[in-house]
Write an enzyme that holds these catalytic residues in place. Structure first.
Site, PDB file in Angstrom:
ATOM      1  CE1 TYR A 104      -3.728  -2.343   0.037  1.00 36.65           C
ATOM      2  CE2 TYR A 104      -2.838  -3.191   2.089  1.00 36.65           C
ATOM      3  CZ  TYR A 104      -3.719  -3.294   1.032  1.00 36.65           C
ATOM      4  OH  TYR A 104      -4.597  -4.345   0.970  1.00 36.65           O
ATOM      5  CG  HIS A 194      -3.054 -15.651   4.745  1.00 40.40           C
ATOM      6  ND1 HIS A 194      -2.575 -14.352   4.778  1.00 40.40           N
ATOM      7  CD2 HIS A 194      -2.121 -16.361   4.036  1.00 40.40           C
ATOM      8  CE1 HIS A 194      -1.437 -14.278   4.130  1.00 40.40           C
ATOM      9  NE2 HIS A 194      -1.133 -15.491   3.676  1.00 40.40           N
TER      10      HIS A 194
END
EC number: 1.17.4.1
Length: 320
Positions: A104, A194
């Site tokens: 990001y 995940h």
């Protein structure tokens, strides 16, 4: 008597899901530097100030949640590892959560000025709704039981990220910010594995509880989800009201809340299904990535992992 230090032996696997997940995560490895975000500058400049502000805040919020997961969440999960291989998988997940948080910043550094970036991070530190969800999850990481920690982690991985994922997927469907969206799709691919893996580990422990403890934990998980959902709706309204997307994002949130519950082996809470989500968004989740790295197949197509409640054989089929 001296304590023995035990070397990890990948030739003697106690739970094959650990090995399969490790291989899947290695196969999916990527870095933000492979994606040419600068190619999206022209698209960025065509967006309104309201849209630019929304995207900046969306990615700021995602950065905060990935930071929480990499610094506190995975460390908490490691404490209940059943095998050395499980801990190795968590180490891999921990690194990739840090990679997500860094990615990001790569987007910010390309699209935003230094002062804008400083403002974004100041906003993440002060926004009450963002801080509230981080605090709720971190309190579980610091004080929860082993199974409560797994519930909190799955809800973060499989639900709380998705108010932020909606925007880049929407722009992708309208042929804008395609390289930014490429990063988000790579992150989505990771988070899918995940959430599924941690949910699988939760189900192992949950199935060992007696019926009374199972019911108590299940009720606690549903109460937690609803508390997070109420805050997430406020957060979504804050981000998207000005551009008119709030209700569409809320549908996407409810759909992914159900997916998080399925990762835990629980029934869905909301009536929303894939058919209710904007097809542009669903298409963005399921289509292949572009291959920006000519020397690697890392970015060359994938399907986001299925997140239904699964038996070992189902997981084996999915991970292949």
């Amino acid at each position: 008597m001296t304590d023995e230090y035990k070397a990890i032996n990948w030739n003697r696997i106690e739970d094959m899901i650990d090995k399969l997940t490790w291989e899947k995560l290695v196969e999916q490895f990527w870095t933000d530097t492979r994606i040419p975000v600068s190619n999206d500058i022209n698209d960025w400049n065509t967006l309104s100030k309201s849209e630019q502000d929304m995207i900046a805040k969306v990615f700021g919020g995602l950065t905060l949640l990935d930071t929480l997961q990499s610094q506190d969440g995975i460390e908490a999960l490691k404490q209940s590892s059943l095998t050395q291989h499980e801990e190795a998988v968590y180490n891999n997940i921990e690194f990739m959560e840090s990679m997500h948080a860094k990615s990001y910043s790569a987007i910010f550094s390309t699209l935003n000025t230094k002062s804008e970036i400083d403002d974004i991070f100041e906003w993440t530190h002060s926004n009450a709704m963002l801080q509230k969800k981080a605090k709720i999850i971190n309190d579980i990481y610091q004080n929860g039981t082993e199974l409560q920690i797994k519930v909190g982690s799955v809800l973060l991985e499989s639900f709380l990220f998705y108010s932020g994922f909606y925007a880049p997927l929407y722009y992708l469907g309208n042929s804008k910010l395609t390289n930014v969206a490429e990063i988000i799709k790579l992150i989505l691919r990771d988070e899918s594995v995940h959430g599924t893996y941690i949910g699988y580990k939760f189900q192992i422990g949950y199935n060992q509880l007696n019926k009374t403890d199972q019911e108590e934990l299940k009720n606690w998980a549903y109460d937690l989800l609803f508390k997070l959902y109420e805050n997430e709706i406020d957060y979504t309204s804050y981000l998207y009201d000005d551009i008119g997307w709030t209700e569409d994002v809320a549908v996407f949130l409810r759909y992914n809340a159900n997916k998080a519950l399925q990762n835990l082996g629980f029934d869905p809470l909301f009536p929303d299904t894939a058919e209710d989500v904007d097809p542009i968004i669903m298409n963005g989740i399921s289509t292949g990535t572009s291959n920006h790295d000519f020397f690697s197949q890392v970015g060359n197509g994938y399907l986001v992992g299925m997140v239904e409640s699964m038996e070992d054989s189902d997981y084996d089929m999915w991970v292949k």
